[in-house]
Write a protein that holds these residues in place. Structure first.
Motif, PDB file in Angstrom:
ATOM      1  N   THR A   1     -29.579  29.048 -66.062  1.00 39.78           N
ATOM      2  CA  THR A   1     -30.392  30.229 -66.387  1.00 39.78           C
ATOM      3  C   THR A   1     -31.654  30.273 -65.539  1.00 39.78           C
ATOM      4  O   THR A   1     -32.036  31.327 -65.015  1.00 39.78           O
ATOM      5  CB  THR A   1     -30.759  30.216 -67.882  1.00 39.78           C
ATOM      6  OG1 THR A   1     -29.567  30.195 -68.660  1.00 39.78           O
ATOM      7  CG2 THR A   1     -31.589  31.439 -68.248  1.00 39.78           C
TER       8      THR A   1
ATOM      9  N   GLU B   1     -34.988  22.393 -74.954  1.00 46.44           N
ATOM     10  CA  GLU B   1     -33.632  22.082 -75.408  1.00 46.44           C
ATOM     11  C   GLU B   1     -32.638  23.218 -75.170  1.00 46.44           C
ATOM     12  O   GLU B   1     -31.515  23.001 -74.736  1.00 46.44           O
ATOM     13  CB  GLU B   1     -33.647  21.739 -76.904  1.00 46.44           C
ATOM     14  CG  GLU B   1     -34.373  20.435 -77.234  1.00 46.44           C
ATOM     15  CD  GLU B   1     -33.501  19.210 -76.966  1.00 46.44           C
ATOM     16  OE1 GLU B   1     -32.345  19.392 -76.556  1.00 46.44           O
ATOM     17  OE2 GLU B   1     -33.996  18.086 -77.161  1.00 46.44           O
ATOM     18  N   LYS B   2     -33.031  24.457 -75.441  1.00 40.57           N
ATOM     19  CA  LYS B   2     -32.080  25.563 -75.424  1.00 40.57           C
ATOM     20  C   LYS B   2     -32.067  26.340 -74.113  1.00 40.57           C
ATOM     21  O   LYS B   2     -31.397  27.370 -74.016  1.00 40.57           O
ATOM     22  CB  LYS B   2     -32.392  26.507 -76.584  1.00 40.57           C
ATOM     23  CG  LYS B   2     -32.214  25.864 -77.955  1.00 40.57           C
ATOM     24  CD  LYS B   2     -32.483  26.844 -79.078  1.00 40.57           C
ATOM     25  CE  LYS B   2     -32.305  26.183 -80.443  1.00 40.57           C
ATOM     26  NZ  LYS B   2     -32.566  27.131 -81.558  1.00 40.57           N
TER      27      LYS B   2
ATOM     28  N   ARG C   1     -32.722  16.499 -69.504  1.00 46.43           N
ATOM     29  CA  ARG C   1     -33.360  17.823 -69.387  1.00 46.43           C
ATOM     30  C   ARG C   1     -34.351  17.902 -68.226  1.00 46.43           C
ATOM     31  O   ARG C   1     -35.065  18.896 -68.080  1.00 46.43           O
ATOM     32  CB  ARG C   1     -34.078  18.164 -70.697  1.00 46.43           C
ATOM     33  CG  ARG C   1     -33.146  18.282 -71.894  1.00 46.43           C
ATOM     34  CD  ARG C   1     -33.860  18.786 -73.136  1.00 46.43           C
ATOM     35  NE  ARG C   1     -34.775  17.812 -73.705  1.00 46.43           N
ATOM     36  CZ  ARG C   1     -36.086  17.961 -73.797  1.00 46.43           C
ATOM     37  NH1 ARG C   1     -36.675  19.047 -73.323  1.00 46.43           N
ATOM     38  NH2 ARG C   1     -36.834  17.029 -74.343  1.00 46.43           N
TER      39      ARG C   1
ATOM     40  N   SER D   1     -30.981  26.394 -70.217  1.00 46.61           N
ATOM     41  CA  SER D   1     -30.103  25.705 -69.278  1.00 46.61           C
ATOM     42  C   SER D   1     -30.641  25.807 -67.855  1.00 46.61           C
ATOM     43  O   SER D   1     -31.369  26.750 -67.511  1.00 46.61           O
ATOM     44  CB  SER D   1     -28.695  26.296 -69.330  1.00 46.61           C
ATOM     45  OG  SER D   1     -28.687  27.607 -68.790  1.00 46.61           O
ATOM     46  N   ALA D   2     -30.251  24.854 -67.024  1.00 55.59           N
ATOM     47  CA  ALA D   2     -30.665  24.868 -65.618  1.00 55.59           C
ATOM     48  C   ALA D   2     -30.086  26.080 -64.897  1.00 55.59           C
ATOM     49  O   ALA D   2     -30.743  26.669 -64.021  1.00 55.59           O
ATOM     50  CB  ALA D   2     -30.216  23.577 -64.941  1.00 55.59           C
TER      51      ALA D   2
END
Length: 783
Positions: free
Chosen positions: A224, A218-219, A56, A221-222
């Motif tokens: 986004t 966690e939720k 992450r 994304s790169a």
């Protein structure tokens, strides 16, 4: 039953010591090489994966006219403000060295970095002392690695100790961490708190080598986050970027070590092609070693075929012969594996110097490595043992006891030729590849750099430039010297340039060097037209008089260099007029195309002295400069660097690759020689009667030697034809990673052929000569 086979195997090995020793040596060398390569490849493919949040974590990079791993210090605070959902945002800045003072004694501290308190929350540092949650929070604090603390404080507890850095900061040691593992792109040996001297700039284009890391929740994304970055840039720096390309990217942490788009960083990335190529070399060497083992074991089996024949006559079944033969081979493989691991334990401390990869003996105990060792050993046993065991089980006992055991096994000629052909193929591939890498390394360091680098050192000018100028003028060992912002091999100043009057509306990036009147002559820069830099006084608001390189002229679209003289361009926010054009010179690695560059005179910006030394008194002259420079700068340490070393640092990865190829090519050649010895020994054993008859009928020693050599020359020729396209494809792909490269020529391939012919010819000649000079009557009678 197994005890019985074990006793037979031990007796057999003891009886034929020389065969067993050669066999075990060749296999041990192959196993040691393969295991070492396994550890290196494992290390290279695991970069930064040991961090718990690695999947992450991303580095924020910039893409303008080039990929840049660093971003302006202005980005981090804006990112924290506009992306509050980010789990961690941390700034990191690296520089090669600083002067430190401990207990009134001065040192040069290497690999220094600055980081904020979030850094320890992103990266899994092993803390030996200090609080990771606050050690880098307050200004004027520093965290040391274990080896650095040991170097400067010995066995004394470093926590609470004071270090004075660059005569500006009194730093308190607040933390102690274990040395970083070898599989990380981070290279620091001490961490200064970011609050000590962070930059508050708001300029988006102020890129000074600052790295920015973020950890996503966690939720999130790169992809986004990247979709929102253009709006983020526009909101915060609309005017600064509206006429220029400006993009921020998220680079996965685990990709940093392999991403060759980003070259200007603290540790040069390594191509995955090179890593997979090294893995292939390890497999090739293991295959060669196993082929050797097969050849030697087959020769060994034929030599003791009468023993096998007697055992078959008294009732031994084929499966018992196979078990007995496999027992011998398993014992030899186990001995070879033990020797290989023993040699590795002795060599592992030197792997970083040879191969640029830091590994330790404890890695041999990791589960995946143990599984790898088991698979390698099983592979060696199966490949090396099954065929010789089957050979022994197929012996015709009546033929063996009645006549020639050389006729006991038929139909193996094609397989033997195929095995030795594979051996020649791999050897030639390694020799050709090593030669091409060597030529590319020579091109990197010695060809076409555009300036003279011999016997030149660089160092800081210090606080008394005029005093230093007088000092150097009076030094008999100094041939010439120059003051500048940086020497040609260094680059740290870039700025945008454009030329709307010449039709160049788009903004490009140019390198800037501030130089004195001696710069061109001392470094041997070649003027193509116009005037070089001269000593002058120029008001700050006047038009700069500059010399530009060939690349900048080409970027302006000017074909004739003379037409560039007098033209005006905009550099940064100032107008500049071209007074001369200089040939291109290398200031970055040959991985990248040479940039546009301009040079001008401004003594207020001189920072680095470059001194060309008389070649016969280099050490004495440096020592003398050191003494006098230290008198001029009593609060600093004299620290110099040869330009040759600076250039070599640009190609550390390629140099380690070259070293790797050299070492393993040499090992492959040694193993091949052992294999050839085994094959020729096998031929000599099988054709002993033929050799005796030929000699009785008048054949000379030369005739018999040529008889052996002929088959090998044909095999070398066939393997060469196969090796050429494979080597060309592999090395052509590798060379594409560099903006400047050598051309692969037929000479590179001929070297591989000639070296293989020489090695094989010498080995075959020695063994066949021994066979040809034996007593023919004795050979015929024994048969």
């Amino acid at each position: 039953m197994f005890r019985h086979y074990f006793r037979i195997a031990i007796r057999s090995i003891a009886r034929y010591k020389s065969y067993a020793a050669i066999n075990i040596f060749g296999l041990a060398l192959g196993l040691a090489s393969c295991i070492l390569i396994l550890l290196i490849v494992r290390n290279e493919l695991s970069y930064d994966q040991y961090h718990k949040q690695a999947a992450r974590t991303y580095r924020v990079t910039s893409l303008g006219l080039d990929y840049n791993p660093s971003v302006s210090f202005a980005v981090a605070p804006a990112l924290r403000n506009d992306f509050p959902e980010l789990e961690h945002v941390s700034q990191y800045y690296y520089w090669r060295e600083s002067m430190i003072e401990i207990n009134h004694e001065r040192f040069i501290l290497k690999d220094v970095a600055a980081a904020d308190n979030e850094f320890a929350k992103i990266f899994d540092l092993v803390w030996l002392a200090g609080d990771p949650n606050s050690a880098l929070e307050a200004p004027n604090t520093i965290v040391l690695t274990e080896s650095t603390a040991k170097q400067y404080f010995g066995d004394q507890n470093p926590i609470g100790q004071t270090i004075r850095m660059d005569n500006d900061w009194e730093l308190k040691v607040t933390g102690l961490i274990k040395d970083l593992p070898g599989n990380t792109h981070l290279t620091f040996k001490s961490l200064v708190s970011w609050a000590t001297f962070h930059d508050e700039t708001s300029n988006f284009w102020s890129i000074q080598g600052g790295y920015l890391y973020v950890t996503l929740p966690e939720k999130l994304s790169a992809a986004t986050v990247e979709q929102r970055l253009p709006a983020f840039i526009k909101k915060n720096w609309r005017e600064a970027v509206e006429k220029e390309k400006a993009t921020l990217l998220l680079q996965p942490l685990t990709d940093i070590h392999y991403d060759q788009r980003y070259l200007n960083q603290t540790s040069m990335p390594r191509s995955k092609k090179s890593i997979y190529g090294l893995a292939a070399v390890g497999l090739f060497i293991l295959v060669i070693a196993c082929i050797n083992f097969v050849n030697m074991a087959t020769a060994f089996a034929l030599k003791r075929s009468k023993d096998v024949g007697i055992r078959k006559v008294i009732g031994a079944k084929p499966i018992q012969i196979i078990k007995s033969a496999l027992s011998e081979i398993v014992i030899q493989v186990i001995i070879a594996l033990g020797l290989a691991i023993g040699c590795l334990l002795l060599f592992i401390p030197y792997t970083e110097g040879f191969f640029g990869t830091r590994i330790n003996a404890n890695q041999l105990l990791h589960l995946d490595v143990l599984i790898g060792l088991f698979i390698i050993s099983l592979f060696a046993i199966l490949i090396s043992g099954v065929y010789p065991a089957l050979i022994q089980s197929r012996f015709n006992q009546l033929q063996i006891l009645k006549a020639s055991f050389s006729t006991a096994v038929k139909g193996t000629t094609i397989l033997k030729r195929g095995l030795i052909g594979i051996q020649f193929l791999v050897t030639q591939l390694l020799i050709i590849s090593t030669f091409i890498v060597a030529k590319q390394m020579d091109f990197f360091l010695n060809k076409d750099i555009g300036f003279d680098k011999e016997s030149i050192i660089t160092f800081d000018i210090g606080k008394n430039p005029e005093g230093l100028r007088q000092l150097l003028s009076n030094q008999p060992g100094v041939k010439d010297f120059s003051f500048a912002s940086v020497a040609p091999a260094y680059n740290n100043n870039y700025m945008p340039f454009s030329a709307p009057n010449l039709g160049m509306q788009e903004v490009d990036v140019t390198e800037m060097k501030v130089v004195d009147e001696n710069y061109f002559s001392m470094f041997g820069l070649k003027m193509l037209t116009g005037l070089p830099i001269t000593k002058s006084i120029m008001p700050q608001d006047s038009i700069l008089r500059i010399v530009v390189n060939k690349t900048l002229v080409n970027r302006l679209g000017i074909q004739n260099y003379n037409d560039a003289l007098g033209q005006q361009i905009t550099v940064g926010d100032r107008r500049a007029e071209i007074q001369g054009v200089v040939a291109d010179f290398q200031s970055e690695s040959k991985h990248k195309k040479i940039r546009a560059c301009f040079l001008y005179y401004n003594p207020e910006r001189f920072q680095q002295a470059s001194v060309k030394l008389q070649s016969n008194h280099i050490k004495q002259t440096i020592a003398s400069i050191n003494r006098e420079w230290s008198v001029l700068n009593p609060e600093s340490l004299f620290n110099y660097e040869f330009i040759d070393n600076k250039l070599a640092r640009l190609y550390e990865r390629e140099q380690t690759l070259y070293n790797t190829f050299k070492v393993f090519t040499f090992i492959a050649i040694v193993i091949s020689c052992v294999g050839l010895l085994g094959l020729v020994s096998l031929m000599a054993v099988q054709r002993v009667k033929e050799i005796g008859v030929r000699k009785v009928l008048g054949a000379s020693v030369n005739n018999i030697v040529l008889l052996f050599l002929k088959d090998f020359v044909i095999l070398i020729g066939i393997s060469f034809v196969i090796a050429v396209p494979i080597a060309w494809y592999a090395m052509h792909s590798w060379l594409q990673e560099f903006a400047y490269q050598i051309k692969i020529s037929p000479l590179h391939f001929m070297v591989g052929l000639l070296v293989t012919l020489f090695i094989a010819g010498t080995t075959v000649f020695i063994r066949s000569f021994i066979a040809a000079t034996g007593n023919p009557i004795k050979a015929i009678k024994e048969e």
